[in-house]
Design an enzyme around this catalytic site. Structure first.
Site, PDB file in Angstrom:
ATOM      1  N   GLU A   1       0.794  -1.182  -0.074  1.00  0.00           N
ATOM      2  CA  GLU A   1       0.182   0.021   0.066  1.00  0.00           C
ATOM      3  C   GLU A   1       0.985   1.315   0.059  1.00  0.00           C
ATOM      4  O   GLU A   1       1.738   1.276   0.985  1.00  0.00           O
ATOM      5  CB  GLU A   1      -0.898  -0.013   1.390  1.00  0.00           C
ATOM      6  CG  GLU A   1      -1.932  -1.257   1.323  1.00  0.00           C
ATOM      7  CD  GLU A   1      -2.349  -1.834   2.610  1.00  0.00           C
ATOM      8  OE1 GLU A   1      -2.140  -1.066   3.706  1.00  0.00           O
ATOM      9  OE2 GLU A   1      -2.644  -2.874   2.788  1.00  0.00           O
TER      10      GLU A   1
ATOM     11  N   GLU B   1      -3.789  -6.909   3.038  1.00  0.00           N
ATOM     12  CA  GLU B   1      -2.597  -7.595   3.575  1.00  0.00           C
ATOM     13  C   GLU B   1      -2.474  -8.998   3.233  1.00  0.00           C
ATOM     14  O   GLU B   1      -1.204  -9.543   3.154  1.00  0.00           O
ATOM     15  CB  GLU B   1      -2.628  -7.174   4.962  1.00  0.00           C
ATOM     16  CG  GLU B   1      -2.154  -5.540   5.413  1.00  0.00           C
ATOM     17  CD  GLU B   1      -3.344  -4.848   5.381  1.00  0.00           C
ATOM     18  OE1 GLU B   1      -4.588  -5.307   5.214  1.00  0.00           O
ATOM     19  OE2 GLU B   1      -3.136  -3.573   5.698  1.00  0.00           O
TER      20      GLU B   1
ATOM     21  N   HIS C   1      -2.151   1.272  16.638  1.00  0.00           N
ATOM     22  CA  HIS C   1      -0.885   1.626  16.309  1.00  0.00           C
ATOM     23  C   HIS C   1       0.098   1.154  17.244  1.00  0.00           C
ATOM     24  O   HIS C   1       1.098   2.106  17.683  1.00  0.00           O
ATOM     25  CB  HIS C   1      -0.886   2.906  15.665  1.00  0.00           C
ATOM     26  CG  HIS C   1      -1.637   3.292  14.511  1.00  0.00           C
ATOM     27  ND1 HIS C   1      -3.111   3.547  14.718  1.00  0.00           N
ATOM     28  CD2 HIS C   1      -1.228   3.348  13.439  1.00  0.00           C
ATOM     29  CE1 HIS C   1      -3.443   3.829  13.405  1.00  0.00           C
ATOM     30  NE2 HIS C   1      -2.393   3.674  12.504  1.00  0.00           N
TER      31      HIS C   1
END
Ligand SMILES: Cc1ncc(C[n+]2csc(CCOP(=O)(O)OP(=O)(O)O)c2C)c(N)n1
Length: 806
Positions: free
Chosen positions: A498, A529, A596
């Protein structure tokens, strides 16, 4: 009638005799395959094998498919595909049974050396020395995996390879892998498994990328017991995928529907469609309907439990073998007698092959059992306890179908009984048992990593070289220079993911590379993914050196299943017959926010045994690791530090030549009081803490392990602990994650407990995900002050006078 039309068009191309021979030859393969299934089930039910899953009911579609399958093509299939493999001549009946019995002898069971359940097929792509075999002249089958739809992501990469070989003139010489991209990647899947996300992700990506992928769905209406109405909207995969149909510009996917019992139509459909695909690279979906499963799903149960009488009757009426036989006789291709003869000969062939496979599985075992019995009896004689010993030998002699486990259990019982004693027969048994254990341990445990000279640990070490003029650059610029050189050096390196193509990844490590090397070398993908990983695996199987990017480490979880179930066990499950040296590049650590968090390292190292896990502390180390990996034939994950791209580093003069040895920790700062073991971004946090500790008079030896897999191959960390007698393991995973792994490696692997005079510690993140923002990070991840407090606390315990309470 359509059937006769297609039969006629087959006939047009050949004489009647040729046509008849071809049809009867196909019929024979189908019948042999069916008899194999029937006999296989019996072998399991009589206890000679543990589990069986068979391709009965799917024979004709696979024979038709195999007729369109050329040397150089690839199969990515599942456990129903025995007929396909037999039709290609890649699987004998004897080999089928060798796998059913789990024969560990590679000669007898070449697909997995007894490591895979039956019905899991693979052809060799490398020789014993790890050299690629010529794929273009072979029928290639990637190694099957049991999780439903896991064959899909890899099939995309196998297909993409054809496209890239066709597009890139620089790869014209790669003829062992491709004939100008004319190869097709064939993937098969059961109808129920199309419910999996991997199916849809692959289908869409194949359409977007326009790659020669032929997807066959064997539609028998059930996923074990669950019928189609709970699996597929409208109960038809071809109907609900109709929006993918190819438009006038060639965008989309060709869709074909054909009955699994209609031999001539199947043959013609595959021939026509695959011919078109070789030219256009337009992918296709073959929905093979009205397929049966005469023996039910597997040996684990019977289908009478969930199929009603009318379905069972329909399955008999529409059995593809019966239908083909009727067609042969009705079309006067052959007589009933001729068909019967084929059937009888097939039965005989299967019986003989099965017996031969059993003999080859059982005879070496019998010899080993006799050898063990002889040695054990000798022990009984010499010890004068023949009666006690005969209890043990009796168990081994009377065990039903004993295996090597039973041999070791018996010998070890004897060794336990005579513990502490020594006499010739016992010593002989002890040695024999040890050798026997070691031999079979190796037979079952080899090839997790490459055993060739291209193993990553054998890559020569070349240190980074600097001069006084060496430039200082931002981390991402270091990578820019390194990648450009690697793209120049290795024409088969490709990178994708990406935002990887046009903007050169979100942190610009690949910046400018697409402009210099073109879209066939580095390109953007959709947000997918799992298939980015699969794409990498397929390309790596076909001679590329892909660098497949996961944008941020946390999103690796989407691709993890594909890595775990396919890539990491590829060498192992083929016992070194196949390799896929894929490099997965990502960035992590010191990320902020719930999704994250950036360091789920325990999960990664537990699940990715079979590939290397590199955790470089900066971009120079990362570049050195890429250099090492590209000289090896092994797969690896490289996790760059997200907060390192804008930090200044010196550019080595030999940026594309120097290598970082895997499994070799580096002592970054020497110290006397405490050994601090860490990696990645935590190195900088540790260095910050060390400033504080220095101020308080504590000397820390800081070790960067550099790679988690392999871990400290020369057991060097213990040398530091011998000096400091104190150790702390630091990372930003949850407690019990990679810090516990490092702890275990050093304590169990290096005997560290002997050298300690303070309780060993781990410093980790909190068990919750990292909260967002700077304070969220501070209170979620280990920080310099916390490290200081733990290490200072250790010193305080030792000497409160020298290190008073804070
Ligand atoms: C990921 C995963 N989930 C569940 C299973 C257990 N399982 C094995 S085969 C199967 C049914 C598959 O049905 P289908 O795709 O129609 O293929 P068929 O066996 O009918 O040919 C299931 C649920 C599995 N192997 N993998």
């Amino acid at each position: 009638m359509a059937d006769n039309m297609t039969a006629n068009s087959m006939k047009e191309k050949m004489s009647f005799e040729e046509f008849k021979n071809e049809v009867l030859n196909d019929y024979e393969i189908a019948v042999i395959s069916r008899e194999t299934s029937l006999m296989g089930r019996k072998e399991v039910l009589t206890g000679k094998a543990k589990f069986g899953i068979f391709g009965d009911g799917k024979e004709l579609a696979q024979i038709a498919l195999a007729k369109a399958f050329n040397p150089g093509d690839w199969r990515s299939g599942y456990y129903r595909d025995q007929t396909w493999m037999m039709a290609l001549g890649e699987l004998s009946v004897e080999q089928f049974f060798a796998q059913l019995y789990a024969n560990p002898d590679k000669e007898q069971e070449p697909m997995s050396s007894g490591r895979q359940m039956n019905g899991h097929f693979a052809t060799a792509t490398q020789d014993k020395e790890g050299n690629w075999l010529d794929q273009s002249s072979r029928y290639n089958s990637s190694a099957d995996a049991s999780p439903t739809a896991s064959q899909m992501p890899r099939s995309l990469g196998l297909a993409l390879a054809s496209k890239l070989y066709r597009l890139n003139p620089e790869l014209e010489d790669y003829t062992i892998f491709s004939n100008r991209g004319s190869e097709v990647s064939f993937v098969s899947i059961g109808d129920a498994s199309t419910s999996e996300g991997l199916f849809w992700e692959t289908l869409n990506a194949a359409g977007v990328q326009r790659v020669p992928l032929a997807i066959s769905v064997w539609d028998d209406g059930y996923g074990i017991s669950v019928p189609q109405k709970y699996q597929t909207t409208k109960e038809s995969i071809s109907e609900i995928t109709s929006g993918f149909k190819t438009d006038e510009n060639g965008n989309g996917i060709d869709i074909y529907v054909c009955e699994g019992w209609n031999y001539p139509k199947l043959v013609e459909t595959y021939q026509r469609a695959i011919e078109r695909m070789r030219k256009t690279h337009i992918p296709a979906l073959f929905h093979i309907i009205e397929v049966t499963q005469p023996q039910g799903h597997s040996t684990s149960g019977s289908h009478e439990r969930y199929k009603d009488a009318s379905r069972l009757q329909w399955e008999k009426d529409f059995d593809c073998l019966k239908k083909m036989r009727d067609w042969i006789i009705e079309s006067s291709i052959a007589t009933e007698d001729e068909c019967n003869q084929i059937h009888e000969a097939a039965k005989k062939h299967v019986l003989e092959s099965k017996n031969a496979a059993w003999k080859k599985f059982n005879e070496p075992l019998k010899l080993e059992i006799n050898e063990a019995l002889e040695l054990i009896n000798k022990v009984g004689e010499e010890s004068g306890e023949a009666d006690i010993i005969s209890l043990i030998t009796g168990q081994l002699q009377t065990a039903i179908d004993p295996v090597r486990r039973d041999i070791l259990k018996a010998t070890k019982k004897v060794l336990v009984h005579y513990r502490g004693q020594s006499f010739p027969a016992l010593n002989e048994l002890r040695d024999w048992s040890k050798d026997f254990q070691a031999k079979y341990q190796n037979i079952y445990s080899s090839h997790l990593y490459s055993e060739s000279d291209m193993n990553a640990l054998k890559v020569p070490v070349v240190p980074a070289a600097y001069t006084t003029d060496s430039k200082t650059l931002n981390g991402f610029e270091i990578l820019n220079v390194a990648f450009e050189k690697l793209f120049n050096k290795y024409p088969n390196v490709v990178a994708f993911g990406e935002d990887v193509g046009k903007i050169g990844d979100v942190n610009q490590g690949f910046s400018g590379i697409q402009e210099k090397f073109g879209e066939e070398r580095i390109f953007d993908t959709g947000i997918r993914e799992a298939t980015i990983m699969g794409q990498g695996i397929g390309l790596a199987l076909r001679g590329f050196r892909p660098i497949a990017e996961i944008q941020y480490l946390d999103y690796l979880i989407y691709g993890l299943q594909t890595l775990v179930d396919d890539l990491t066990c590829l060498q192992y499950r083929t016992k070194g017959n196949q390799k896929a040296p894929l490099i997965v590049r990502t960035r992590g650590h010191r990320l902020e926010g719930v999704w994250h968090t950036g360091s789920p390292m325990g999960m990664i190292i537990s699940s990715l045994r079979g590939m290397y896990v590199c955790v470089p502390r900066n971009m120079v180390q990362a570049a050195g690791m890429y250099n090492t990996l590209l000289q090896s034939d092994e797969p690896a994950l490289v996790i760059e530090c997200l907060n390192g791209y804008r930090l200044k580093e010196r550019l080595p003069e030999n940026i594309d030549e120097f290598t970082v040895a895997l499994g070799i920790p580096e002592v970054l700062h020497a110290g006397d009081d405490v050994t601090l073991v860490t990696y990645g971004s935590c190195v900088r946090v540790a260095e910050e803490a060390m400033e504080l500790l220095k101020h308080a008079g504590v000397s820390v030896e800081l070790i960067d392990v550099q790679t988690l897999i392999p871990f400290d191959i020369h057991k060097s960390i213990i040398e530091s602990i011998k000096k400091t007698n104190r150790v702390v393991f630091l990372d930003e995973d949850v407690s019990g994650g990679a810090s516990a792994y490092m702890f275990q490696q050093v304590f169990e692997g290096q005997g560290a407990y002997r050298w300690l005079d303070a309780e060993p510690r781990t410093i980790t993140a909190k068990d919750h995900r990292a909260a967002y923002g700077s304070d969220g990070d501070y209170f979620s991840k280990p920080n310099a002050e916390q490290i200081f407090e733990v290490i200072y606390g250790m010193m305080h315990e030792l000497s409160p006078a020298d290190y008073p309470q804070l």
